[in-house]
Design an enzyme around this catalytic site. Sequence first.
Site, short mmCIF file in Angstrom:
data_model
loop_
_atom_site.label_atom_id
_atom_site.label_comp_id
_atom_site.label_asym_id
_atom_site.label_seq_id
_atom_site.Cartn_x
_atom_site.Cartn_y
_atom_site.Cartn_z
N SER A 34 3.24 3.01 -10.79
CA SER A 34 4.44 3.41 -9.73
C SER A 34 5.51 4.51 -10.31
CB SER A 34 5.10 2.28 -9.15
OG SER A 34 4.12 1.90 -8.06
N ASP A 326 -0.68 -5.24 -4.26
CA ASP A 326 -1.51 -5.03 -4.99
C ASP A 326 -2.25 -6.26 -5.95
OD1 ASP A 326 -1.32 -2.35 -4.13
OD2 ASP A 326 0.00 -1.72 -5.90
C1 S3P Z 1 2.86 2.29 -4.26
C2 S3P Z 1 3.09 1.59 -3.14
C3 S3P Z 1 1.67 0.66 -2.49
C4 S3P Z 1 0.88 0.10 -3.52
C5 S3P Z 1 0.44 1.20 -4.22
C6 S3P Z 1 1.63 1.92 -5.07
C7 S3P Z 1 3.82 3.16 -4.80
O1 S3P Z 1 1.33 1.55 -1.58
O2 S3P Z 1 -0.04 -0.54 -2.82
O3 S3P Z 1 -0.40 0.78 -5.38
O4 S3P Z 1 3.85 3.45 -5.97
O5 S3P Z 1 4.86 3.59 -4.01
P1 S3P Z 1 2.07 1.33 0.17
O6 S3P Z 1 2.93 2.07 0.16
O7 S3P Z 1 1.07 2.58 0.77
O8 S3P Z 1 1.79 -0.02 0.69
#
Ligand code: S3P
Length: 450
Positions: A34, A326
Site C-alpha cells: 500500500s 487482507d
Molecule cells: C488497500 C485497501 C484495501 C485492501 C487492499 C489495499 C489500499 O482495499 O484490501 O489490499 O492500499 O488502500 P479496500 O480499500 O478496497 O478495502
Amino acid sequence: MSEEDTRLTAGTTSLLVEPVPRLVGHLAVPGDKSISHRAVLIGALCEGETRITGFGRSADTEATIAAVRALGVEVYEHGADTLRVFGKGLHGLTAPGGPIDCANAGTLVRLLAGILAGQQGQEFELTGDASLSARPMVRIAEPLARMGAGVETTDGRLPLGILGRSLRGIDYVLPVASAQVKSAILLAGLYADGPTTVVEPAPTRDHTERMLRAAGARVDVRPTSVTVHRATRLSLGEVEVPGDFSSAAPFVVAATLVPGSELHVHGVNLNPRRTGLLEILERMGARITVYNRREIGGEPGGDLEVRSAPLVGTTVGATEVPLAIDELPLFALAAACARGESRLTGAAELRAKETDRIEATVDALRALGVRARGSEDGLAVTGVPARPRGGRVASRGDHRIAMLGAVGGLASREGVRIEDADAVAVSFPGFFAILDELRRTSVVVEDERR
Ligand code: S3P
C-alpha cells in the site's frame, strides 16, 4: 515444498508445500505494498525527486511504476528496492496515447483515478486484467463525478474513462469502509476548490493521509472523518517503506499453528489500522510479542516474536474487518486449528476482492478437510485443535489464497498442493524462497536439538 517443486518455483503453476515439524528463525519481508503504491503515485505529483527505499517490488507495484511512466514521469530503479521518482508537479502529468493498464492492482486503479480526475482538459482510459475488470468501480466513479470530473465506467466496471476537469470539494459519506475509495477522493481533493471531507463508517488504513501530510498538504484528521485542502505544491524527499504486515502475516499464522515454533519478523509496519489480525490472534490465545517499537517511514513499526500456541475460536465483526481485511483468509485458517467455533460477520467486502474471498476461503478450508461454511457477509469455521489433513487448494489467481494454501501446507499432516501458486507474485514474489529458507533453517535447528 519438495526439492523438485522448489526448483520449479519460477513460473510454476502447481506447488506442493509439505508439513514442517517446526518453524524457527528470523526473517524480513518486502516493503509494504500500500505504501509503495502511494510513494510512487504521490511522488509523481511532487516537485523534483522522491527517493524511495525499501520499495516493495511486486507485480502490483510494477504496474504503478509503469503507469506513472506512461504519464510522463521518470522513474529510475537502483537495485531491487530503491527508486528515484522525478515528479511532474500536481498539474504536469500528460495523457498517454492509449489506455493505462492497471493489471491486477485495485489500489493503483482507484488512487490513480482520483489523481487523473484533477488533470484538467486531459482524457484517460484505465484498464486491468480479468480479475480487476470484474471489480466494482462505481464506488469511485460516483464521488469523483460529484466533484465535477467526467467519469465513465463500463457497466460499473473497467475500462474506466476519465476526463479531468476543475473540481469542487465535497462532503462524502463512504457507503463502504474502503481505504482505496477514501484515498481516491482525498487525492482528487488536492485539486478541488474548497475542502473535501470523507466520512468513514469504520476506520481504514490511513497511509494516504500520512503521506500527503509528509508531502506538505493540509490534511485534518478527526476520529471518523478526514478533510483535505487544495494543494499548490507537494514535496516528499525521502520515503522509507516499512515491511508489509500483510506479507508478515502468513509467517505469523504459520508459526502460531506449527507446534514448537519460534519466529522473528523484523522491520514490520505496525500501523494499528493494519494489524487487526494481531488483536484477533491474541484473543485466540496466540503468543506474539512486539519489540523494538520504532517509527519506520513515518509509520509505527517494530519487530515481532511469534511462538506457537493452542488457540480458541473467536468472533470477528464489522469494525474489526477493515483493520484485518487482507488477513481474513488467514484468520479463517487459524480458526480451523482452534478449539471451538469461529465466526466472521460484516465482511461482505471480501466478495469484491481479487476473487470472492468468502467463497475461495471456504473452498480452500474444505479442501484441507476443515468444516467451514460461507454466509452473505462472512463465514463460520468449526475448529479442531490439531493439524488439518491437507489437500489441494486452487488459488484462483489470488495471491492471498495461494499464501493461505502454503500456510495450510506447513501446518497440515499431509501437505497442500497449490494450483496456480505463482499468483503470490502479485504482492510477494519472494514468498516461496523465504519459506524454503525458513524450512531449511528450521530443520538445522531441529537437527541440533536432537
Ligand atoms: C488497500 C485497501 C484495501 C485492501 C487492499 C489495499 C489500499 O482495499 O484490501 O489490499 O492500499 O488502500 P479496500 O480499500 O478496497 O478495502
